[in-house]
Motif scaffolding. Structure first.
Motif, short mmCIF file in Angstrom:
data_model
loop_
_atom_site.label_atom_id
_atom_site.label_comp_id
_atom_site.label_asym_id
_atom_site.label_seq_id
_atom_site.Cartn_x
_atom_site.Cartn_y
_atom_site.Cartn_z
N ASP A 75 0.86 -1.19 0.00
CA ASP A 75 0.00 0.00 0.00
C ASP A 75 0.89 1.24 0.00
O ASP A 75 1.58 1.51 0.97
N PRO A 76 0.89 2.01 -1.08
CA PRO A 76 1.77 3.18 -1.14
C PRO A 76 1.47 4.23 -0.06
O PRO A 76 2.35 4.98 0.34
N ASN A 77 0.23 4.27 0.41
CA ASN A 77 -0.12 5.23 1.47
C ASN A 77 0.55 4.90 2.81
O ASN A 77 0.64 5.76 3.68
N SER A 78 0.99 3.66 2.97
CA SER A 78 1.62 3.26 4.23
C SER A 78 3.01 3.87 4.39
O SER A 78 3.49 4.02 5.50
N LYS A 79 3.65 4.19 3.28
CA LYS A 79 5.02 4.70 3.25
C LYS A 79 6.03 3.68 3.77
O LYS A 79 7.18 4.00 4.03
N PHE A 80 5.61 2.43 3.95
CA PHE A 80 6.51 1.36 4.35
C PHE A 80 7.13 0.74 3.11
O PHE A 80 6.50 0.63 2.07
N THR A 81 8.37 0.32 3.26
CA THR A 81 9.05 -0.45 2.22
C THR A 81 9.49 -1.77 2.85
O THR A 81 9.45 -1.94 4.06
N TYR A 82 9.96 -2.66 2.01
CA TYR A 82 10.44 -3.94 2.55
C TYR A 82 11.70 -3.76 3.38
O TYR A 82 11.98 -4.58 4.25
N VAL A 83 12.43 -2.69 3.16
CA VAL A 83 13.59 -2.38 4.01
C VAL A 83 13.15 -2.15 5.44
O VAL A 83 13.82 -2.56 6.39
N HIS A 84 12.00 -1.53 5.63
CA HIS A 84 11.48 -1.28 6.98
C HIS A 84 11.15 -2.58 7.71
O HIS A 84 11.13 -2.61 8.95
N LEU A 85 10.91 -3.65 6.97
CA LEU A 85 10.65 -4.93 7.61
C LEU A 85 11.94 -5.51 8.18
O LEU A 85 11.92 -6.23 9.17
N ILE A 86 13.05 -5.19 7.54
CA ILE A 86 14.36 -5.66 8.01
C ILE A 86 14.92 -4.70 9.05
O ILE A 86 15.62 -5.11 9.98
N GLN A 87 14.61 -3.43 8.90
CA GLN A 87 15.07 -2.39 9.83
C GLN A 87 13.84 -1.65 10.38
O GLN A 87 13.60 -0.49 10.03
N PRO A 88 13.09 -2.29 11.25
CA PRO A 88 11.82 -1.69 11.71
C PRO A 88 12.01 -0.40 12.49
O PRO A 88 11.10 0.43 12.53
N TRP A 89 13.17 -0.20 13.09
CA TRP A 89 13.42 1.03 13.85
C TRP A 89 13.49 2.25 12.93
O TRP A 89 13.46 3.36 13.41
N LYS A 90 13.51 2.03 11.62
CA LYS A 90 13.50 3.14 10.66
C LYS A 90 12.14 3.30 9.99
O LYS A 90 12.00 4.02 9.00
N ALA A 91 11.13 2.65 10.53
CA ALA A 91 9.78 2.69 9.96
C ALA A 91 9.26 4.13 9.95
O ALA A 91 9.57 4.92 10.84
N PRO A 92 8.46 4.48 8.94
CA PRO A 92 7.95 5.85 8.83
C PRO A 92 6.87 6.20 9.87
O PRO A 92 6.56 7.37 10.06
N HIS A 93 6.31 5.20 10.52
CA HIS A 93 5.26 5.43 11.51
C HIS A 93 5.55 4.58 12.74
O HIS A 93 5.80 3.39 12.63
N GLN A 94 5.50 5.19 13.90
CA GLN A 94 5.58 4.49 15.19
C GLN A 94 6.67 3.41 15.20
O GLN A 94 6.43 2.24 15.52
N ALA A 95 7.87 3.83 14.89
CA ALA A 95 8.98 2.90 14.71
C ALA A 95 9.23 2.01 15.93
O ALA A 95 9.53 0.82 15.78
#
Length: 189
Positions: A75-95
């Motif tokens: 979902d492009p609105n989530s602003k999440f990428t698969y990199v965020h799954l590997i580095q969740p502390w860099k997530a765009p929301h509530q890291a």
């Protein structure tokens, strides 16, 4: 229904299954078959192998958790990428809370992998039981993740009376009761 909504719904189903799974694990570990209540149940219910139900709910929940986080970046609105799954502390929301969810997934994987017969045999029952205790901490992490995460990923404050949050709170309450029961069983024995 947006991908984020689907991911959230899948996460809630996984939460329910993990709650059931932990409760089954508590029953299995507390010699429930010796209780008077169990003895009074119909033979059809007593014939159910709870260990099989316990294992199947764990595998199903693990698969759902995997799907839960793999579809969010779609979902492009989530602003999440698969990199965020590997580095969740860099997530765009509530890291922080994304990271707690990721840690609970890894902990769940560890518990599941060590339950495989070949691995369980190599590490021994005592080590396996000690690793299995991770489940209690895992429960705490996935409850916190489910309670705090904004289901729409808009970083809104927690609405504790939202139906989704009430479900998480109910699962948390059930788990607390189960943990209390397990603690009391350990004290008595």
């Amino acid at each position: 229904m947006d991908t984020i909504d689907i991911a959230g719904s899948i996460g809630l189903v996984a939460l329910i299954l993990l709650t059931i799974n932990i409760l089954l694990g508590i029953l299995i570990s507390t010699s429930f078959k010796k209780t008077a209540f169990w003895q009074k149940l119909p033979d059809k219910i007593k014939a159910i192998k709870l260990i099989d139900v316990h294992n199947n709910t764990a595998y199903t929940a693990l698969a759902l958790v995997l799907v839960h986080f793999l579809i969010i970046p779609l979902d492009p609105n989530s602003k999440f990428t698969y990199v965020h799954l590997i580095q969740p502390w860099k997530a765009p929301h509530q890291a922080l809370f994304v990271t707690l969810g990721s840690i609970s997934f890894v902990a769940l994987m560890i518990v599941m992998i060590t339950t495989l017969k070949v691995i369980k045999k190599k590490i021994g029952t005592k080590t396996w039981k000690n690793i299995h205790v991770i489940s209690y901490g895992t429960a705490l992490l996935f409850v916190i993740h489910g309670l705090v995460m904004d289901p729409l990923l808009k970083d809104r404050p927690i609405d504790f009376i939202d139906p989704e949050k009430l479900l998480v709170e109910f699962c948390a309450l059930i788990l607390i009761i189960g943990f209390y029961y397990r603690f009391q069983f350990n004290r008595r024995n």
